[in-house]
Design a protein around this motif. Structure first.
Motif, PDB file in Angstrom:
ATOM      1  N   UNK A  61      11.716 -13.416   4.751  1.00 51.63           N
ATOM      2  CA  UNK A  61      11.216 -12.663   3.598  1.00 51.63           C
ATOM      3  C   UNK A  61      10.217 -11.592   4.013  1.00 51.63           C
ATOM      4  N   UNK A  62       9.639 -11.755   5.207  1.00 54.72           N
ATOM      5  CA  UNK A  62       8.677 -10.756   5.689  1.00 54.72           C
ATOM      6  C   UNK A  62       9.238  -9.957   6.859  1.00 54.72           C
ATOM      7  N   UNK A  63      10.563  -9.891   6.959  1.00 48.77           N
ATOM      8  CA  UNK A  63      11.197  -9.178   8.073  1.00 48.77           C
ATOM      9  C   UNK A  63      10.846  -7.701   8.083  1.00 48.77           C
ATOM     10  N   UNK A  64      10.505  -7.168   6.898  1.00 45.01           N
ATOM     11  CA  UNK A  64      10.136  -5.749   6.830  1.00 45.01           C
ATOM     12  C   UNK A  64       8.760  -5.500   7.441  1.00 45.01           C
ATOM     13  N   UNK A  65       8.009  -6.588   7.646  1.00 41.65           N
ATOM     14  CA  UNK A  65       6.692  -6.464   8.280  1.00 41.65           C
ATOM     15  C   UNK A  65       6.867  -6.889   9.735  1.00 41.65           C
ATOM     16  N   UNK A  66       7.288  -5.982  10.559  1.00 43.08           N
ATOM     17  CA  UNK A  66       7.698  -6.328  11.921  1.00 43.08           C
ATOM     18  C   UNK A  66       6.761  -5.802  12.995  1.00 43.08           C
ATOM     19  N   UNK A  67       5.669  -5.155  12.584  1.00 42.10           N
ATOM     20  CA  UNK A  67       4.723  -4.614  13.561  1.00 42.10           C
ATOM     21  C   UNK A  67       3.326  -4.673  12.983  1.00 42.10           C
ATOM     22  N   UNK A  68       2.334  -4.497  13.850  1.00 43.16           N
ATOM     23  CA  UNK A  68       0.957  -4.488  13.349  1.00 43.16           C
ATOM     24  C   UNK A  68       0.718  -3.308  12.410  1.00 43.16           C
ATOM     25  N   UNK A  69       1.353  -2.184  12.691  1.00 45.76           N
ATOM     26  CA  UNK A  69       1.175  -1.003  11.828  1.00 45.76           C
ATOM     27  C   UNK A  69       1.736  -1.248  10.434  1.00 45.76           C
ATOM     28  N   UNK A  70       2.965  -1.801  10.348  1.00 50.29           N
ATOM     29  CA  UNK A  70       3.562  -2.039   9.033  1.00 50.29           C
ATOM     30  C   UNK A  70       2.805  -3.133   8.281  1.00 50.29           C
ATOM     31  N   UNK A  71       2.297  -4.123   9.017  1.00 48.98           N
ATOM     32  CA  UNK A  71       1.515  -5.182   8.376  1.00 48.98           C
ATOM     33  C   UNK A  71       0.203  -4.625   7.848  1.00 48.98           C
ATOM     34  N   UNK A  72      -0.423  -3.772   8.638  1.00 47.31           N
ATOM     35  CA  UNK A  72      -1.688  -3.158   8.208  1.00 47.31           C
ATOM     36  C   UNK A  72      -1.470  -2.335   6.934  1.00 47.31           C
ATOM     37  N   UNK A  73      -0.389  -1.575   6.915  1.00 51.43           N
ATOM     38  CA  UNK A  73      -0.080  -0.750   5.737  1.00 51.43           C
ATOM     39  C   UNK A  73       0.151  -1.639   4.513  1.00 51.43           C
ATOM     40  N   UNK A  74       0.845  -2.756   4.724  1.00 49.83           N
ATOM     41  CA  UNK A  74       1.117  -3.713   3.651  1.00 49.83           C
ATOM     42  C   UNK A  74      -0.193  -4.255   3.083  1.00 49.83           C
ATOM     43  N   UNK A  75      -1.125  -4.598   3.947  1.00 49.26           N
ATOM     44  CA  UNK A  75      -2.419  -5.121   3.510  1.00 49.26           C
ATOM     45  C   UNK A  75      -3.230  -4.028   2.809  1.00 49.26           C
ATOM     46  N   UNK A  76      -3.176  -2.835   3.356  1.00 51.43           N
ATOM     47  CA  UNK A  76      -3.915  -1.705   2.765  1.00 51.43           C
ATOM     48  C   UNK A  76      -3.435  -1.431   1.345  1.00 51.43           C
ATOM     49  N   UNK A  77      -2.121  -1.460   1.146  1.00 50.99           N
ATOM     50  CA  UNK A  77      -1.568  -1.230  -0.196  1.00 50.99           C
ATOM     51  C   UNK A  77      -1.962  -2.363  -1.142  1.00 50.99           C
ATOM     52  N   UNK A  78      -1.998  -3.592  -0.626  1.00 54.48           N
ATOM     53  CA  UNK A  78      -2.396  -4.722  -1.450  1.00 54.48           C
ATOM     54  C   UNK A  78      -3.853  -4.594  -1.900  1.00 54.48           C
ATOM     55  N   UNK A  79      -4.694  -4.124  -1.016  1.00 58.99           N
ATOM     56  CA  UNK A  79      -6.131  -4.053  -1.312  1.00 58.99           C
ATOM     57  C   UNK A  79      -6.515  -2.842  -2.163  1.00 58.99           C
TER      58      UNK A  79
END
Length: 398
Positions: A61-79
């Motif tokens: 379900x989190x396959x789209x979050x495959x790198x530190x950059x994409x994960x960081x962006x995901x967290x940034x959008x959440x916050x």
């Protein structure tokens, strides 16, 4: 869902603090459940679950979050648009390459409270320790203790519950649903195979997998016995196979990193030196031994030692094997400058056994507590040396 209060007591003082909470332990020991328990604790404090962001790095379900950059962006959008603290839960974070930099960036860039889990004992031995430098706390999570098993099987007698625990160990899933023996073996075997493949063979690029598995089976069958690399070398040589001591110890280290095995050093009780030979090996969960090798009930002395060793770790002790001249004390448990000695036996069925177990303790010239643990129902304490029923010891509050 069992509350696992012993771990929550360790975590509570750090909730909401600017310290990364790191939960490590063998696969399927309940780390993901611990994240849910922490979330329940936060909800009870009036924090909204809309401020929780959970990412399992093993989930498709989190396959789209495959790198530190994409994960960081995901967290940034959440916050975004949240003018309050957010709570980040990262499960099996070792699957994300470069995760150390991500955690460090989150601490710097967001008002956040971070909880991470990993199936690697060395999660904090590399860059994270450098990046965070004192801004993390590590909590070791283990499979169910016997006390937890009793809590989840309230209608089962203590003796019957212990027989189950003795054979099948403490992997939490085994106690959620009724399972027959074949299903239990299949489940534990699947955990074992997953650890071998994901956490050891692939991660460490082991080429001779068959040889590695043969040596690992040797370790598993000989838990609690003195380990000697020369014995393994001679055994393989008889089969026209070669291996070096360095490779054997590398294999042990890989298994330790995967939270599967523990290599326990011997300590000279008189000289207080750690002896770099004749260590012992124990398993994080002895139920895996039943699935892979069998004979837990037959090898009850080895299994009881394994159970006590893991229980002492669970209670926060640093544990060594004691050596006093030609006598051995099973465990020397130390914490905060204090020390306790433990002998472990199946039954004190003869004067010879009684003398062996109590005699090793009599030779120790200090005033620290000294215990003999066995499954005997009668109190056999003598001369100031305390005997405890092993089940009762496991049910004591740590």
């Amino acid at each position: 869902m069992i509350k696992r209060e012993s771990y929550m007591k360790q975590i509570r003082p750090f909730i909401g603090q600017n310290i990364v909470k790191v939960l490590t332990g063998i696969r399927r020991c309940g780390k993901s459940v611990m994240l849910k328990l922490i979330q329940e604790e936060l909800l009870s404090q009036g924090i909204s679950d809309t401020d929780f962001l959970s990412i399992n790095f093993e989930s498709k379900a989190t396959a789209h979050i495959h790198s530190t950059d994409s994960t960081y962006t995901y967290i940034k959008n959440f916050s975004k648009d949240k003018n309050r603290k957010i709570y980040l839960f990262f499960d099996e974070i070792q699957e994300l390459a470069g995760w150390e930099t991500l955690v460090n960036s989150c601490m710097i860039d967001f008002d956040c409270d971070i909880y991470i889990t990993g199936s690697n004992a060395k999660l904090l031995s590399g860059e994270l320790a450098t990046y965070l430098a004192g801004r993390y706390v590590k909590i070791n999570v283990y499979p169910f203790s016997f006390q937890e098993v009793m809590a989840i099987l309230p209608d089962t007698s203590e003796t019957e519950a212990f027989q189950t625990y003795l054979r099948w160990g403490g992997m939490p899933f085994l106690y959620q649903f009724p399972m027959n023996d074949n299903s239990k073996i299949q489940y534990l075997s699947d955990i074992y195979d997953s650890i071998i493949l994901k956490d050891i063979v692939t991660r460490n690029n082991i080429r001779d997998v068959e040889q590695f598995q043969r040596i690992l089976l040797y370790f598993i069958s000989n838990i609690g016995n003195t380990f000697s690399s020369s014995t393994i070398i001679k055994y393989l040589k008889s089969e026209n196979r070669k291996i070096s001591s360095e490779t054997i110890y590398n294999y042990i280290e890989y298994c330790r990193s995967a939270c599967l095995l523990h290599l326990v050093s011997r300590q000279d009780i008189v000289g207080k030196k750690i002896l770099q030979f004749q260590e012992k090996i124990y398993l994080t969960d002895h139920g895996i031994r039943e699935a892979i090798y069998g004979n837990n009930t037959r090898d009850i002395g080895q299994i009881l030692e394994n159970i006590v060793y893991i229980e002492l770790l669970r209670r926060g002790y640093k544990v060594t094997v004691g050596k006093n001249e030609n006598l051995e004390v099973d465990f020397v448990a130390q914490t905060n400058g204090q020390k306790i000695y433990y002998q472990v036996a199946y039954l004190l069925a003869s004067e010879e056994t009684i003398e062996r177990e109590f005699g090793a303790l009599r030779r120790i010239d200090d005033n620290y507590p000294k215990y003999v643990l066995s499954l005997d129902e009668f109190d056999m304490s003598r001369d100031g040396y305390i005997h405890l029923n092993l089940r009762k010891f496991l049910l004591q509050e740590s």
